[in-house]
Design a protein around this motif. Structure first.
Motif, short mmCIF file in Angstrom:
data_model
loop_
_atom_site.label_atom_id
_atom_site.label_comp_id
_atom_site.label_asym_id
_atom_site.label_seq_id
_atom_site.Cartn_x
_atom_site.Cartn_y
_atom_site.Cartn_z
N THR A 1 -2.57 -33.96 14.34
CA THR A 1 -1.13 -33.11 13.10
C THR A 1 -0.41 -34.28 13.99
OG1 THR A 1 -1.48 -31.05 12.63
CG2 THR A 1 0.69 -32.23 12.52
N ALA A 2 -0.05 -34.28 15.42
CA ALA A 2 0.41 -35.38 15.91
C ALA A 2 -0.08 -36.94 16.09
CB ALA A 2 -0.01 -35.19 17.30
N ILE A 3 -1.50 -36.48 16.17
CA ILE A 3 -1.93 -37.81 15.83
C ILE A 3 -2.18 -38.86 14.79
CG2 ILE A 3 -4.17 -39.57 15.62
CD1 ILE A 3 -5.55 -37.61 17.95
N ALA A 4 -2.64 -37.64 13.60
CA ALA A 4 -1.49 -38.41 11.68
C ALA A 4 -0.84 -38.65 11.66
CB ALA A 4 -1.83 -37.06 10.99
N ALA A 5 0.36 -38.08 12.88
CA ALA A 5 1.55 -38.84 12.22
C ALA A 5 2.23 -40.19 12.79
CB ALA A 5 2.85 -37.51 12.60
N GLY A 6 1.25 -40.51 13.88
CA GLY A 6 1.50 -41.52 14.67
C GLY A 6 2.23 -41.13 15.98
N ASN A 7 1.91 -40.49 16.86
CA ASN A 7 2.46 -40.02 17.89
C ASN A 7 1.46 -39.91 18.99
OD1 ASN A 7 4.96 -38.91 17.14
ND2 ASN A 7 3.76 -37.55 16.43
N ARG A 8 2.07 -39.66 20.22
CA ARG A 8 0.99 -39.16 21.81
C ARG A 8 1.39 -37.58 21.57
NH1 ARG A 8 -0.33 -44.40 23.93
NH2 ARG A 8 0.18 -45.83 22.17
N ALA A 9 0.43 -37.08 22.82
CA ALA A 9 0.59 -35.90 23.14
C ALA A 9 0.31 -35.11 24.82
CB ALA A 9 -0.21 -35.09 22.14
N MET A 10 1.38 -34.82 25.08
CA MET A 10 0.47 -34.40 26.29
C MET A 10 -0.08 -32.68 25.91
SD MET A 10 3.63 -35.27 28.41
CE MET A 10 3.24 -34.21 30.36
N LEU A 11 -1.00 -31.87 26.20
CA LEU A 11 -1.36 -31.05 25.83
C LEU A 11 -1.48 -29.62 27.90
CD1 LEU A 11 -3.40 -32.60 23.52
CD2 LEU A 11 -4.37 -30.68 23.44
N LYS A 12 -0.73 -28.44 27.65
CA LYS A 12 -0.77 -27.84 28.71
C LYS A 12 -1.96 -26.49 27.76
CE LYS A 12 -0.40 -24.84 32.58
NZ LYS A 12 -0.72 -23.86 31.19
N LEU A 13 -3.00 -26.60 28.64
CA LEU A 13 -4.21 -25.60 28.53
C LEU A 13 -3.85 -24.15 29.12
CD1 LEU A 13 -6.94 -28.06 28.85
CD2 LEU A 13 -5.92 -27.65 26.75
N SER A 14 -4.81 -23.23 28.97
CA SER A 14 -3.78 -22.03 29.48
C SER A 14 -5.17 -21.73 30.62
CB SER A 14 -5.22 -21.06 28.25
OG SER A 14 -4.90 -19.17 28.89
N GLU A 15 -4.25 -21.01 31.67
CA GLU A 15 -5.15 -21.21 32.98
C GLU A 15 -6.23 -19.58 32.91
OE1 GLU A 15 -1.05 -18.33 33.46
OE2 GLU A 15 -1.89 -20.69 32.12
N PHE A 16 -6.00 -19.09 31.89
CA PHE A 16 -7.02 -18.01 31.76
C PHE A 16 -8.68 -18.68 30.99
CE2 PHE A 16 -3.64 -15.33 30.99
CZ PHE A 16 -3.33 -15.17 32.32
N THR A 17 -8.97 -20.58 30.39
CA THR A 17 -9.69 -20.73 30.28
C THR A 17 -10.65 -21.76 30.40
OG1 THR A 17 -8.66 -21.49 28.57
CG2 THR A 17 -9.23 -20.01 27.72
N PRO A 18 -10.84 -22.01 31.57
CA PRO A 18 -11.29 -22.71 33.19
C PRO A 18 -12.59 -23.42 32.87
CG PRO A 18 -11.62 -21.29 34.31
CD PRO A 18 -10.76 -20.28 32.69
N GLN A 19 -13.28 -23.00 32.32
CA GLN A 19 -14.51 -24.01 32.02
C GLN A 19 -14.24 -24.64 29.67
OE1 GLN A 19 -17.65 -23.85 34.16
NE2 GLN A 19 -15.75 -22.92 34.72
#
Length: 472
Positions: free
Chosen positions: A135-153
């Motif tokens: 959605t962010a890309i479609a709208a023309g934005n850049r993005a930072m993602l914070k992933l969960s520490e409970f899914t390391p693999q």
């Protein structure tokens, strides 16, 4: 809870890098966005085995089919849908100026907001990171993602995939514990999307408020199922059970409790057990049935069950086997005789536990739902259109399924979001594009300037005529 200064500086530096890159290219062309989405789609297809295997490792066990259905396939469908409609979404919207502003042209231009922050939960770490990113890309934005520490693999697999497609000044991925998540939510993003619990959502919104950062909160709550008098119990079970068993109930829109007509609890339990056995049999060694994500969550669910038993509830397993503490496998635990003093009725369950509550008359069932915080989803089990409409009119929820459960989330052409304690704002489809765009109104005049008619000094005859014409 404080994080190292170096880590805070790194987050700030990444944000500044993305903001500078955005300022250099503040209106990405349609072709640029399409190229990014297509590249992301090909990466998802190429990395699907690595992603599903990583999910399996993080959970101890997770069905590959569940991961494909709930994590990979929705992202690919989302990209396909966005590619089909993006050109139309990007077109300025023509509006009417009206007689007061004539002659003038009015249009609304949909402009990228800038840098979007996305905070990802552990239950669907691919869909709930890549989905908002699409959605962010479609709208023309850049993005930072914070992933969960409970899914390391899974994080490792996601990072490897995204680094093949994007430079860090376009899409950046952040890992870390709760202190990093807190610092991330306090960054001055142009928009922040958080998926997670209502409790954490409050902290995120509070942190975003300091920067006046707009937020989309996808939370949860206790999503009820109302089984109406006309609905055969076996049919109701058949329609809701997949929504409760997918990912072992670790879904924000999973049925959280069931309201059944008085006297039908025993038949509901029997029907659930029969259907569960036909779908999964014994879950301990069944590849189709997932595990609880980690020991902490498994212990939490065990404590909820024990609390219910201690306070007088009856607990019956959906299959005739004991829970597997070694593999963290839990068949659905059906609970009857519950009350509001029990933990199971106070917070979102987020696991394979299903309370059953009896009601006398539809009005009482509706009142029960309305006396509680507004849920993310509500499920109506009835073929009676009058009953359906009564529940729809008299209850509030983020979304609704009639004679089904959870599948409304898969509707690309409809918004998804909560209401009140279950969230705010929408994304998915066009609504997602609008959420991550700024709708900029533009009024344009030519050589004829009628605006000067209302300039001071006030009180001339033309102004008086205008007032009489428009103020009536």
């Amino acid at each position: 809870m404080n994080m190292p200064v170096e880590a805070q500086q790194t987050l700030t530096a990444i944000l500044q890098s993305q903001r500078q890159a955005f300022q250099a290219d503040p209106a990405p062309q349609y072709s640029q966005r399409v190229a990014q989405l297509q590249a992301l789609k090909q990466a998802l297809i190429a990395h699907q085995d690595k992603l599903t295997n990583a999910l399996k490792q993080d959970y101890g066990h997770r069905s590959v089919d569940d991961s494909m259905i709930s994590d990979i396939m929705p992202c690919i469908n989302n990209i396909n849908y966005s590619l089909k409609h993006l050109k139309k979404w990007m077109q300025p919207s023509r509006r009417h100026a009206g007689l007061l502003l004539a002659p003038a042209k009015i249009k609304v231009q949909y402009q990228p907001v800038g840098v979007v922050g996305i905070i990802v939960p552990w239950n669907f770490p691919v869909m709930l990171s890549v989905g908002p990113l699409i959605t962010a890309i479609a709208a023309g934005n850049r993005a930072m993602l914070k992933l969960s520490e409970f899914t390391p693999q899974t994080n490792k697999a996601l990072i490897a995939m995204l680094e093949e497609v994007f430079e860090q000044d376009s899409v950046a991925v952040i890992e870390g514990e709760a202190d990093v998540a807190a610092a991330f939510s306090a960054l001055p993003f142009d928009h922040l999307l958080f998926t997670g619990s209502t409790t954490v959502g409050r902290h995120v919104m509070r942190a975003a408020a300091d920067n006046l950062t707009p937020v989309t909160l996808e939370l949860g709550g206790k999503s009820p199922v109302i089984v109406a008098e006309d609905m055969p119990i076996a049919t109701a079970v058949e329609r809701l059970i997949y929504g409760k068993c997918l990912n072992a109930g670790q879904i924000c829109v999973a049925p959280d409790y069931v309201l059944v007509p008085r006297g039908k609890t025993a038949s509901f339990i029997a029907a659930y057990q029969a259907k569960f056995t036909s779908m999964y049999g014994q879950v301990a060694n069944n590849d189709d049935y997932g595990a609880i994500i980690n020991q902490r969550q498994f212990d939490r669910l065990q404590a909820v069950l024990q609390d219910a038993k201690d306070k007088g509830a009856t607990v019956v397993a959906a299959s005739n086997e004991t829970q597997s503490a070694v593999h963290r496998k839990m068949p659905t635990q059906l609970i009857s005789g519950v009350n509001d003093d029990m933990l199971v009725m106070q917070d979102e369950i987020f696991g394979p536990i299903l309370p059953i509550i009896e009601y006398d008359g539809l009005a009482q069932a509706i009142e029960y739902v309305n006396q509680r915080p507004r849920p993310l989803a509500l499920y109506i089990m009835s073929f009676d259109s009058g009953v359906q409409q009564q529940i729809l009119n008299q209850t509030h929820s983020g979304g609704v399924c009639i004679n089904d459960a959870i599948f409304h989330v898969a509707a690309d052409d409809a918004p998804f979001g909560g209401i009140g304690p279950s969230g705010m704002g929408h994304y998915h489809g066009k609504e997602g594009f609008l959420t991550m765009s700024h709708a900029k109104t533009i009024l344009q005049r030519g050589k004829l300037n009628t605006g000067k008619i209302v300039h001071p000094p006030y009180g001339n005859k033309l102004q008086q005529m205008l007032m009489k014409f428009f103020v009536r």
